[in-house]
Design a protein around this motif. Sequence first.
Motif, PDB file in Angstrom:
ATOM      1  N   GLY A 138      23.217  78.009  28.326  1.00 23.37           N
ATOM      2  CA  GLY A 138      24.093  77.015  28.234  1.00 23.37           C
ATOM      3  C   GLY A 138      25.673  77.350  28.756  1.00 23.37           C
ATOM      4  N   HIS A 139      26.038  78.617  28.597  1.00 25.85           N
ATOM      5  CA  HIS A 139      27.132  78.953  29.146  1.00 25.85           C
ATOM      6  C   HIS A 139      27.278  79.176  30.619  1.00 25.85           C
ATOM      7  CE1 HIS A 139      30.501  81.928  30.167  1.00 25.85           C
ATOM      8  NE2 HIS A 139      29.806  82.757  30.671  1.00 25.85           N
ATOM      9  N   LEU A 140      25.960  79.712  31.392  1.00 22.20           N
ATOM     10  CA  LEU A 140      25.872  79.722  32.722  1.00 22.20           C
ATOM     11  C   LEU A 140      25.943  78.464  33.128  1.00 22.20           C
ATOM     12  CD1 LEU A 140      23.288  82.651  33.128  1.00 22.20           C
ATOM     13  CD2 LEU A 140      25.747  82.552  33.558  1.00 22.20           C
ATOM     14  N   ALA A 141      25.283  77.324  32.465  1.00 24.29           N
ATOM     15  CA  ALA A 141      25.134  75.861  33.001  1.00 24.29           C
ATOM     16  C   ALA A 141      26.665  75.168  33.155  1.00 24.29           C
ATOM     17  CB  ALA A 141      24.080  75.191  32.338  1.00 24.29           C
ATOM     18  N   ARG A 142      27.437  75.509  31.984  1.00 22.51           N
ATOM     19  CA  ARG A 142      28.678  74.995  31.883  1.00 22.51           C
ATOM     20  C   ARG A 142      29.595  75.593  32.988  1.00 22.51           C
ATOM     21  NH1 ARG A 142      27.514  75.210  26.377  1.00 22.51           N
ATOM     22  NH2 ARG A 142      28.443  77.413  26.595  1.00 22.51           N
ATOM     23  N   ARG A 143      29.504  76.880  33.380  1.00 19.21           N
ATOM     24  CA  ARG A 143      30.047  77.720  34.327  1.00 19.21           C
ATOM     25  C   ARG A 143      29.936  77.162  35.712  1.00 19.21           C
ATOM     26  NH1 ARG A 143      30.469  83.892  34.495  1.00 19.21           N
ATOM     27  NH2 ARG A 143      28.590  83.746  35.593  1.00 19.21           N
TER      28      ARG A 143
ATOM     29  N   PHE B 121      28.646  73.949  36.392  1.00 22.15           N
ATOM     30  CA  PHE B 121      29.160  72.799  36.430  1.00 22.15           C
ATOM     31  C   PHE B 121      30.734  72.696  36.821  1.00 22.15           C
ATOM     32  CE2 PHE B 121      30.839  69.037  34.310  1.00 22.15           C
ATOM     33  CZ  PHE B 121      30.101  67.824  35.224  1.00 22.15           C
ATOM     34  N   ARG B 122      31.302  73.412  36.081  1.00 19.66           N
ATOM     35  CA  ARG B 122      32.694  73.621  36.419  1.00 19.66           C
ATOM     36  C   ARG B 122      33.074  73.953  37.906  1.00 19.66           C
ATOM     37  NH1 ARG B 122      34.186  77.639  32.840  1.00 19.66           N
ATOM     38  NH2 ARG B 122      33.079  76.867  30.859  1.00 19.66           N
TER      39      ARG B 122
ATOM     40  N   SER C   2      34.678  71.578  40.826  1.00 17.06           N
ATOM     41  CA  SER C   2      35.766  71.891  41.442  1.00 17.06           C
ATOM     42  C   SER C   2      35.378  71.974  43.141  1.00 17.06           C
ATOM     43  CB  SER C   2      36.364  73.492  41.296  1.00 17.06           C
ATOM     44  OG  SER C   2      35.253  74.176  41.526  1.00 17.06           O
ATOM     45  N   LEU C   3      34.258  72.010  43.460  1.00 19.61           N
ATOM     46  CA  LEU C   3      33.797  71.954  44.967  1.00 19.61           C
ATOM     47  C   LEU C   3      33.987  70.285  45.242  1.00 19.61           C
ATOM     48  CD1 LEU C   3      32.308  73.366  47.145  1.00 19.61           C
ATOM     49  CD2 LEU C   3      30.412  72.947  46.190  1.00 19.61           C
ATOM     50  N   VAL C   4      33.267  69.574  44.367  1.00 25.24           N
ATOM     51  CA  VAL C   4      33.523  68.148  44.531  1.00 25.24           C
ATOM     52  C   VAL C   4      34.734  67.698  44.924  1.00 25.24           C
ATOM     53  CG1 VAL C   4      32.888  65.764  43.631  1.00 25.24           C
ATOM     54  CG2 VAL C   4      31.256  67.591  43.455  1.00 25.24           C
ATOM     55  N   LYS C   5      35.679  68.318  43.892  1.00 24.19           N
ATOM     56  CA  LYS C   5      37.063  67.749  44.252  1.00 24.19           C
ATOM     57  C   LYS C   5      37.695  68.239  45.746  1.00 24.19           C
ATOM     58  CE  LYS C   5      38.749  67.518  39.420  1.00 24.19           C
ATOM     59  NZ  LYS C   5      39.554  68.265  38.574  1.00 24.19           N
ATOM     60  N   LEU C   6      37.307  69.300  45.991  1.00 23.23           N
ATOM     61  CA  LEU C   6      37.618  69.815  47.533  1.00 23.23           C
ATOM     62  C   LEU C   6      36.994  69.174  48.478  1.00 23.23           C
ATOM     63  CD1 LEU C   6      39.061  72.198  49.102  1.00 23.23           C
ATOM     64  CD2 LEU C   6      36.960  73.747  48.851  1.00 23.23           C
ATOM     65  N   GLN C   7      35.766  68.820  48.374  1.00 28.66           N
ATOM     66  CA  GLN C   7      35.086  67.964  49.463  1.00 28.66           C
ATOM     67  C   GLN C   7      35.859  66.730  49.426  1.00 28.66           C
ATOM     68  OE1 GLN C   7      30.927  67.729  47.968  1.00 28.66           O
ATOM     69  NE2 GLN C   7      30.404  69.294  49.337  1.00 28.66           N
ATOM     70  N   ALA C   8      36.353  65.925  48.210  1.00 33.05           N
ATOM     71  CA  ALA C   8      37.087  64.725  48.531  1.00 33.05           C
ATOM     72  C   ALA C   8      38.241  64.786  49.114  1.00 33.05           C
ATOM     73  CB  ALA C   8      37.104  64.207  46.971  1.00 33.05           C
TER      74      ALA C   8
END
Length: 133
Positions: A78-83, A85-86, A90-96
């Motif tokens: 779960g910790h790895l999945a949350r990391r 996802f974060r 941030s990658l999606v924000k950079l792409q936008a």
Amino acid sequence: MGKSRYWFGLVRRKFNRKSHGDITIFHSPSPSQEAIIGVEEEISNCGDRSSVSLESFKKKELTKEDIAAIKIQANFRGHLARRAFRALRSLVKLQALVRGVYVRRQTRIAMHCMQALVRLQIRVQARQLLISQ
């Protein structure tokens, strides 16, 4: 030191929680067990018994160590999945941001070309008016 106490307390609370049910794992039979089951089924079909109740899955009771390992693995995954996802967010924000810059540049070029076409149309129409008079 305060953060490690908080983290250990959090882990301790998660592991001491009462579960809503017993955890059981069903193991599929190994290839050798499948061969034995197949042979037993063939023998039972040839013999005078009409039905054989053979389970293809074997139930295994878990020890406290197994349950603790499962909980640790689940929390770590779960910790790895949350990391992940974060990082993805941030990658999606950079792409936008990059796509926004690219689209604004593309729009500026398109507007410049359209403006040039409009100026050309105005010149052609003005020349046609001068020639017709």
